[in-house]
Motif scaffolding. Structure first.
Motif, PDB file in Angstrom:
ATOM      1  N   GLY A  74      35.706  27.702  -2.643  1.00 56.10           N
ATOM      2  CA  GLY A  74      36.794  26.736  -2.608  1.00 56.10           C
ATOM      3  C   GLY A  74      37.870  27.004  -3.638  1.00 56.10           C
ATOM      4  O   GLY A  74      39.069  27.017  -3.322  1.00 56.10           O
ATOM      5  N   VAL A  75      37.488  27.232  -4.887  1.00 54.28           N
ATOM      6  CA  VAL A  75      38.473  27.491  -5.936  1.00 54.28           C
ATOM      7  C   VAL A  75      39.170  28.825  -5.705  1.00 54.28           C
ATOM      8  O   VAL A  75      40.376  28.963  -5.956  1.00 54.28           O
ATOM      9  CB  VAL A  75      37.801  27.466  -7.330  1.00 54.28           C
ATOM     10  CG1 VAL A  75      38.790  27.869  -8.421  1.00 54.28           C
ATOM     11  CG2 VAL A  75      37.262  26.069  -7.624  1.00 54.28           C
ATOM     12  N   CYS A  76      38.433  29.805  -5.213  1.00 56.88           N
ATOM     13  CA  CYS A  76      39.035  31.103  -4.923  1.00 56.88           C
ATOM     14  C   CYS A  76      40.159  30.954  -3.896  1.00 56.88           C
ATOM     15  O   CYS A  76      41.275  31.466  -4.095  1.00 56.88           O
ATOM     16  CB  CYS A  76      37.963  32.062  -4.418  1.00 56.88           C
ATOM     17  SG  CYS A  76      38.568  33.730  -4.073  1.00 56.88           S
ATOM     18  N   PHE A  77      39.894  30.254  -2.826  1.00 52.24           N
ATOM     19  CA  PHE A  77      40.930  30.020  -1.815  1.00 52.24           C
ATOM     20  C   PHE A  77      42.076  29.178  -2.377  1.00 52.24           C
ATOM     21  O   PHE A  77      43.252  29.441  -2.092  1.00 52.24           O
ATOM     22  CB  PHE A  77      40.334  29.331  -0.587  1.00 52.24           C
ATOM     23  CG  PHE A  77      39.729  30.280   0.399  1.00 52.24           C
ATOM     24  CD1 PHE A  77      40.507  31.239   1.031  1.00 52.24           C
ATOM     25  CD2 PHE A  77      38.381  30.216   0.716  1.00 52.24           C
ATOM     26  CE1 PHE A  77      39.963  32.123   1.944  1.00 52.24           C
ATOM     27  CE2 PHE A  77      37.817  31.094   1.628  1.00 52.24           C
ATOM     28  CZ  PHE A  77      38.608  32.055   2.247  1.00 52.24           C
ATOM     29  N   PHE A 116      42.186  20.189   2.726  1.00 54.32           N
ATOM     30  CA  PHE A 116      41.273  20.764   3.725  1.00 54.32           C
ATOM     31  C   PHE A 116      40.039  21.374   3.081  1.00 54.32           C
ATOM     32  O   PHE A 116      38.938  21.329   3.656  1.00 54.32           O
ATOM     33  CB  PHE A 116      42.007  21.771   4.629  1.00 54.32           C
ATOM     34  CG  PHE A 116      42.127  23.175   4.117  1.00 54.32           C
ATOM     35  CD1 PHE A 116      41.046  24.035   4.147  1.00 54.32           C
ATOM     36  CD2 PHE A 116      43.341  23.646   3.627  1.00 54.32           C
ATOM     37  CE1 PHE A 116      41.163  25.352   3.698  1.00 54.32           C
ATOM     38  CE2 PHE A 116      43.461  24.949   3.176  1.00 54.32           C
ATOM     39  CZ  PHE A 116      42.370  25.806   3.204  1.00 54.32           C
ATOM     40  N   LEU A 117      40.174  21.915   1.881  1.00 54.56           N
ATOM     41  CA  LEU A 117      38.993  22.445   1.195  1.00 54.56           C
ATOM     42  C   LEU A 117      38.050  21.320   0.780  1.00 54.56           C
ATOM     43  O   LEU A 117      36.826  21.461   0.858  1.00 54.56           O
ATOM     44  CB  LEU A 117      39.424  23.257  -0.025  1.00 54.56           C
ATOM     45  CG  LEU A 117      40.111  24.593   0.264  1.00 54.56           C
ATOM     46  CD1 LEU A 117      40.710  25.183  -1.007  1.00 54.56           C
ATOM     47  CD2 LEU A 117      39.133  25.584   0.895  1.00 54.56           C
ATOM     48  N   SER A 118      38.616  20.196   0.349  1.00 56.53           N
ATOM     49  CA  SER A 118      37.787  19.048  -0.022  1.00 56.53           C
ATOM     50  C   SER A 118      37.045  18.502   1.185  1.00 56.53           C
ATOM     51  O   SER A 118      35.859  18.155   1.109  1.00 56.53           O
ATOM     52  CB  SER A 118      38.657  17.951  -0.650  1.00 56.53           C
ATOM     53  OG  SER A 118      39.242  18.389  -1.857  1.00 56.53           O
ATOM     54  N   ALA A 127      33.083  19.017  -3.786  1.00 59.36           N
ATOM     55  CA  ALA A 127      34.475  19.496  -3.737  1.00 59.36           C
ATOM     56  C   ALA A 127      35.239  19.123  -4.996  1.00 59.36           C
ATOM     57  O   ALA A 127      36.333  18.570  -4.931  1.00 59.36           O
ATOM     58  CB  ALA A 127      35.182  18.954  -2.488  1.00 59.36           C
ATOM     59  N   HIS A 128      34.671  19.473  -6.151  1.00 59.02           N
ATOM     60  CA  HIS A 128      35.411  19.255  -7.403  1.00 59.02           C
ATOM     61  C   HIS A 128      36.628  20.167  -7.449  1.00 59.02           C
ATOM     62  O   HIS A 128      37.755  19.717  -7.651  1.00 59.02           O
ATOM     63  CB  HIS A 128      34.510  19.536  -8.609  1.00 59.02           C
ATOM     64  CG  HIS A 128      33.327  18.630  -8.691  1.00 59.02           C
ATOM     65  ND1 HIS A 128      32.422  18.686  -9.730  1.00 59.02           N
ATOM     66  CD2 HIS A 128      32.894  17.625  -7.893  1.00 59.02           C
ATOM     67  CE1 HIS A 128      31.487  17.772  -9.564  1.00 59.02           C
ATOM     68  NE2 HIS A 128      31.747  17.133  -8.439  1.00 59.02           N
TER      69      HIS A 128
END
Length: 324
Positions: A74-77, A116-118, A127-128
């Motif tokens: 998630g953080v990478c994206f 959307f990632l969350s 989803a921090h």
């Protein structure tokens, strides 16, 4: 007669064994269950057919591994999208000369990307996607300190990976022109820390109320979080760049540092501000906005009461299978 009695006793014993076997089969659990069956052997295999049973410690590791992987991806994206969305206008660097140029697409990219990632990762890792949010969640007692540190380390590494992917894709002149998508300070250090503190507190408080608190959380939480990032990015783009996320700032700073060594001069602002902002958000939540069972004072109809968070809640990873 004796033979008949023996046959009757044998049938009774057989029936009891069959019932016991049926009960054991009913007690079997899936891979992510948290209960422990005393009939399980030491190697994790049951004695009636080799069906796998789960242990608490194994379940914890499974859940934590999936959560950390979710945060990594998630953080990478998120960082990759944020850096790639930084506009380049014919050699004009919007990060240093015209911070308002392209503010809307940058804000939308960060906010919608986080939304959307969350939505995708909420039930996997919570989803921090932000060390400041993780700090807030730890201070709220929702995950343990050890898990929180693992989250922050994973998010920081993911930020570097995401920013490095941006550097690998963009042509060198374009990459240098947008300063690698890194945040640049346009005001004094004190003003920068104050700005990041206020903006981060708004984002973290939104996350806590929309995702964690039992009385206010909603299925539309990811949308609320995304909107908060859009608005706060627009508000902070002309001062600090509107980071509110140390992993986002650190990753882009590492990637662009080969071309701009001055990027580290005021980098501490992008850690200090979010840390203070997370603490401020937790203070407001625990003392004012929290549900009665989570509030430290003014606990509903019982009047003024003071509550303390159990030490086990902030020093150990929760065993319920829920991160948030």
């Amino acid at each position: 007669m004796t033979r008949g009695l023996l046959i009757s006793v044998k049938m009774d014993i057989t029936q009891r064994l069959m019932e016991q076997k049926y009960d054991l089969q009913e007690e079997s659990i899936d891979d992510y269950g948290s209960s422990y069956d005393s009939s399980t052997s030491k190697d994790g295999e049951s004695g009636n057919g080799g069906e796998r049973r789960c242990f608490n410690l194994t379940d914890q590791h499974k859940i934590l591994f999936r959560a950390l992987t979710g945060e990594l991806v998630g953080v990478c994206f998120y960082v990759f999208i944020g850096c790639m969305a930084t506009p380049h206008s014919e050699g004009v660097d919007p990060g240093t000369k015209l911070p308002e140029v392209g503010a809307i697409p940058v804000a939308l990219a960060h906010g919608l990307g986080l939304a959307f990632l969350s939505a995708a990762l909420l039930k996997i890792s919570g989803a921090h996607l932000n060390p400041a949010v993780t700090l807030g969640v730890v201070l709220c007692g929702e995950i343990g300190l050890g898990a929180g540190l693992a989250y922050v380390a994973t998010q920081t590494v993911a930020g570097v990976i995401g920013a490095s992917l941006c550097r690998a894709i963009l042509p060198e002149n374009v990459y240098i022109g947008i300063n690698g998508g890194a945040h640049v300070l346009h005001v004094g250090p004190g003003q920068g820390v104050l700005c990041e503190t206020l903006l981060t507190s708004a984002v973290v408080l939104t996350y806590i109320l929309a995702v964690i608190d039992p009385n206010t959380k909603s299925d539309r939480g990811p949308i609320a979080i995304g909107f908060s990032v859009v608005v706060c990015t627009l508000a902070g783009v002309a001062t600090t760049g509107g980071s509110m996320n140390p992993a986002r700032s650190f990753g882009s700073a590492v990637a662009v540092s080969a071309y701009n060594v001055d990027i580290w001069k005021f980098h501490y602002i992008y850690w200090a501000g979010p840390v203070f902002g997370a603490a401020m958000a937790v203070f407001l939540y625990r003392f004012v906005f929290a549900s009665p069972e989570k509030r430290l004072v003014l606990c509903g109809s019982k009047g003024y009461q003071f509550k303390t968070t159990k030490l086990s809640q902030i020093t150990s990873f929760r065993q319920s299978g829920q991160l948030n």
